[in-house]
Design an enzyme around this catalytic site. Structure first.
Site: not given
Lengths: 262, 526
Positions: B183, B123, B252, B234, B295, B185-186
């Site tokens: 990052s 980003r 999340n 993130w 989420d 989260g999943e």
């Protein structure tokens, strides 16, 4: 989420992980099936938008690896997407569940009726005015060249007598009212915030900027008329005919054939 | 010729100026530049530039285009520092361009160790002195020479294990530190925010977003579920130099959709955490969505505003949260001041007087699926909002879309995703979206311009009375900030998934929007 979850989900649906053990595997396979496959193949795998997995004929190989390949790669030219991110364990469980449905030798159950008579019903009912089989007919409605392999007979039956029950997104109708007073209805080919593109019954495109329009309406009804008064015998024969369409009529249809459930 | 040479000399000396910490604090005094990911520490994303304005924006046209050759989602927001543009792309690429012509000055390509399939988006950059800072998809922080793109140092945020941690955000520089977040989260990670010494790359502090047993907040997790509790950090935070407070949205909890294994509020997931940037110590927190199972992280911009609140000036932090509520908190104390829905939501009856949601029945994911609005992607997401001090309005991209949420107990396997089942968009209604102007003092919508699809692009505000934004079909658009009238548009050919920015070089205002693999820069005809 981290990237773009909706898009990611559409392309690569996520799978739950599960434990080993045969009966448990079938149960876990069922859970995987319900959240990933039932949307098209039906809650009990009897078919829907996608073919029945209980009675489907596996024409291009019927080994577990063949089925896994279909799931992983999808079936190009159909609405079966690729589930390429599925974990190996989950794939095994899904296949075990699918096998559990139909036993190890899945057999195609043909639809009762006279397919030749059904072809005549197709002809005199004007179906070719909107549909295409092989190189003949119109592009306005769904191509039926291989409808027998891609749809369950229940689904085809419903599509004939109650077409509004399930309208595939790519055949949604749209009605436009132009600023100069015209009303135009067609299949919505594409649309965005500022424009809309239609396919008309005469097989032409109608292309508009929304600034030229007074109103855009999305009818809940299918553009296909409901054939509710078709005599039962004609309907059954028509179903037998449509069920027999497996994409072998022309070289064009052959070109989109891929190995897998047909 | 002599004059030209002098002019070049002047430009050269200008671009050689160091970006001091003081310049970053006063970024809004350099309206021609864009010195941080958000444009300034408060993240208002407004520029006092009006060469392009409501009366001439219809003439806006493409001025130059730079093609990275990369494909996939292009989520960068460029920096512009004294005539030079810096941005990142996927696969560890950083680029410096002449911001007037788009001509390349250098390109850095991060050398990933062989076998690392590190493909996450990136980003953007932060700058301090003559150094740029970026993260890599394999969770490293990298410092580059701004003049050459040469690597100075590299620091590992987390060891590389495929399918676990990764990094994608633009770093935030505060004083002498580079602040980044992880990052994943999943992916069953435990999230954290890190600070690195800008000079040496040494880690100065780490704040774990998920407290363990025995730590404050650790009792909001069942058993040892906090060990894999998610809470990634993130997206880039914001900073108030007067209060010396760092504001960071936390992601999340995991597993995302199956909450039974992590009963409790699951702090500090889906929260705003406020840290001392010198030490990484927590000052206060506010949890938007306790025990989230949809989420709905809190990674959205925590924008810092000074507004009139019930007749008195008040320092607030506002966030349009993924859960469809717009929140106003006191920036100093964390006091909950207001929370109002800005989009359709079917999960909370209301918020209580502390801002805690009172849930509706049948909104939890389950084996048969429960339909909830907003969907998993939220009523808005990481795409940046903006605030215009003239209209006093907050402009954001709103997503109107619902999902069916399923749940099943997941098994924890390192390197495998840890969702706890799936979600699917509803098919009986079309998604849509809007560019919406909110009054942050009341939460009321002043106007909304409807999009055909739910958007993923952020907004930019300018003193020319304009809001720039993009939609899911690739239109970059300009709107009248006061009325929402669409004044200009161009179809860039692919979905827009970042936020536009603006700058000025050589007396000319530019608007830049990444699209596809290209940086598109627009200006008025000369």
């Amino acid at each position: 989420m981290k990237l773009l979850p909706v898009a990611v989900a559409l392309l690569f649906p996520f799978f739950i992980s599960a434990q080993n053990g045969s009966e448990q595997d079938v149960e876990q396979g069922r859970a995987l099936f319900r959240s990933n496959c039932a949307f098209c193949h039906g809650l009990t795998a009897g078919g829907g938008r996608g073919p029945s997995l209980i009675s489907a004929k596996l024409v291009r190989g019927s080994t577990n690896d063949d089925i896994k390949n279909i799931i992983r790669s999808g079936v190009p030219g159909t609405s079966m997407p690729s589930f390429e991110n599925i974990e190996k364990d989950d794939l095994d469980k899904l296949v075990r569940y699918i096998r559990h449905l139909g036993g190890s030798n899945v057999i195609s159950v043909p639809v009762n009726g006279d397919a030749d008579a059904g072809k005549r019903v197709y002809g005199r009912s004007g179906c070719a005015g909107c549909h295409r089989i092989g190189d003949e007919g119109s592009n306005f409605g769904p191509d039926l060249s291989r409808v027998g392999s891609g749809r369950s007979s229940d689904y085809i039956h419903q599509s004939i007598v109650e077409p509004s029950a399930d309208i595939p997104a790519e055949y949604e109708g749209v009605t436009l009212f132009t600023k100069d007073g015209k009303k135009i209805t067609g299949v919505r080919v594409n649309e965005d915030t500022f424009t809309v593109q239609l396919r008309l019954g005469n097989d032409r495109f109608a292309l508009f900027n929304k600034s030229e329009l007074k109103e855009v309406i999305y009818p809940k009804q299918s553009l296909m008329p409901a054939y509710k008064t078709l005599p039962a015998k004609d309907l059954q024969n028509l179903l037998a005919y449509l069920d027999s369409l497996r994409g072998q009529q022309t070289s064009g249809a052959d070109a989109i054939k891929t190995k897998g459930i047909k | 010729m002599r004059r030209l040479a002098l002019g070049l000399l002047a430009l050269a000396s200008l671009s050689a100026q160091q970006v001091t910490s003081d310049r970053l604090v006063n970024a809004l005094k350099e309206q021609q530049n864009w010195l941080t990911y958000w444009g300034d520490y408060s993240a208002i994303r407004h520029r006092d530039l009006k060469q392009i304005n409501t009366s001439n924006v219809r003439n806006l046209r493409l001025d130059w285009m730079y093609q990275t050759g990369e494909t996939g989602a292009f989520e960068t927001v460029p920096l512009v520092v004294d005539g030079v543009m810096y941005f990142t792309a996927a696969h560890g690429i950083a680029v410096a361009l002449d911001a007037r012509s788009g001509r390349q000055l250098w390109q850095y390509k991060h050398a990933f160790p062989s076998g690392r399939n590190a493909t996450a988006v990136n980003r953007g950059l932060a700058i301090l002195g003559d150094r740029l800072f970026m993260v890599t998809a394999d969770s490293n922080v990298v410092a580059l020479e701004a003049k050459t793109g040469r690597k100075i140092w590299q620091a590992e945020m987390a060891p590389w294990v495929p399918g676990t941690h990764y990094a994608s955000l633009a770093p935030l520089v505060i004083k002498d530190k580079v602040i980044v977040g992880i990052s994943g989260g999943e992916q069953a990670v435990r999230g954290f925010i890190d600070a690195y010494d800008a000079k040496t790359g040494e880690r100065a502090w780490r704040f774990y977003t998920i407290p363990l047993k025995g730590e404050p907040g650790g009792d909001t997790w069942l058993g040892d579920s906090a060990q894999h509790g998610g809470g990634p950090a993130w997206m880039t935070g914001t900073y108030d130099p007067q209060l010396n407070s760092l504001y960071w949205g936390v992601g999340n909890p995991g597993p995302d959709l199956f909450g039974d294994v992590r009963k409790g509020d699951n702090l500090y997931s889906c929260s705003l955490v406020v840290l001392d940037p010198d030490t990484g110590k927590l000052k206060w927190h506010f949890q938007f969505t306790p025990h989230d199972t949809h989420d709905w992280d809190a990674a959205e911009t925590p924008m810092l505003l000074d507004i009139d609140w019930k007749g008195k000036p008040r320092k607030v932090v506002v966030q349009a949260n993924r859960n469809a509520f717009f929140y106003v908190l006191d920036r100093e104390t964390g006091e909950f001041l207001m929370g109002k829905p800005f989009a359709r939501q079917t999960w909370a009856k209301e918020l209580d007087n502390k801002g805690r949601p009172i849930l509706m029945a049948n909104t939890e994911p389950n084996t048969d699926g429960n339909r909830v609005c907003p969907g998993l992607a939220g009523a808005t997401n990481w795409m940046a909002p903006s605030y215009n001090p003239q209209t006093k309005l907050f402009y954001l991209a709103v997503r109107e879309q619902c999902d069916i949420f399923y749940a099943a107990p997941p098994v924890l396997i390192e390197g495998k995703s840890y969702w706890g089942s799936v979600f699917r968009g509803v098919t009986d209604e079309k998604e849509s979206g809007s560019l919406t102007a909110l009054d942050p003092a009341t939460g009321e919508t002043k106007w909304a311009f409807k999009y055909f699809k739910a958007p993923w692009a952020g907004t930019l505000s300018t003193a020319g009375g304009l809001i720039f934004s993009g939609d899911e079909d690739g239109y970059l658009m300009a709107f009248d900030a006061a009325t929402g009238e669409n004044l200009w548009k161009i179809n860039t050919g692919t979905r827009l998934v970042t936020s536009p920015m603006t700058y000025m070089v050589g007396g000319r205002q530019y608007v830049t929007m990444p699209s596809g693999g290209s940086i598109l820069t627009f200006a008025l005809p000369q």
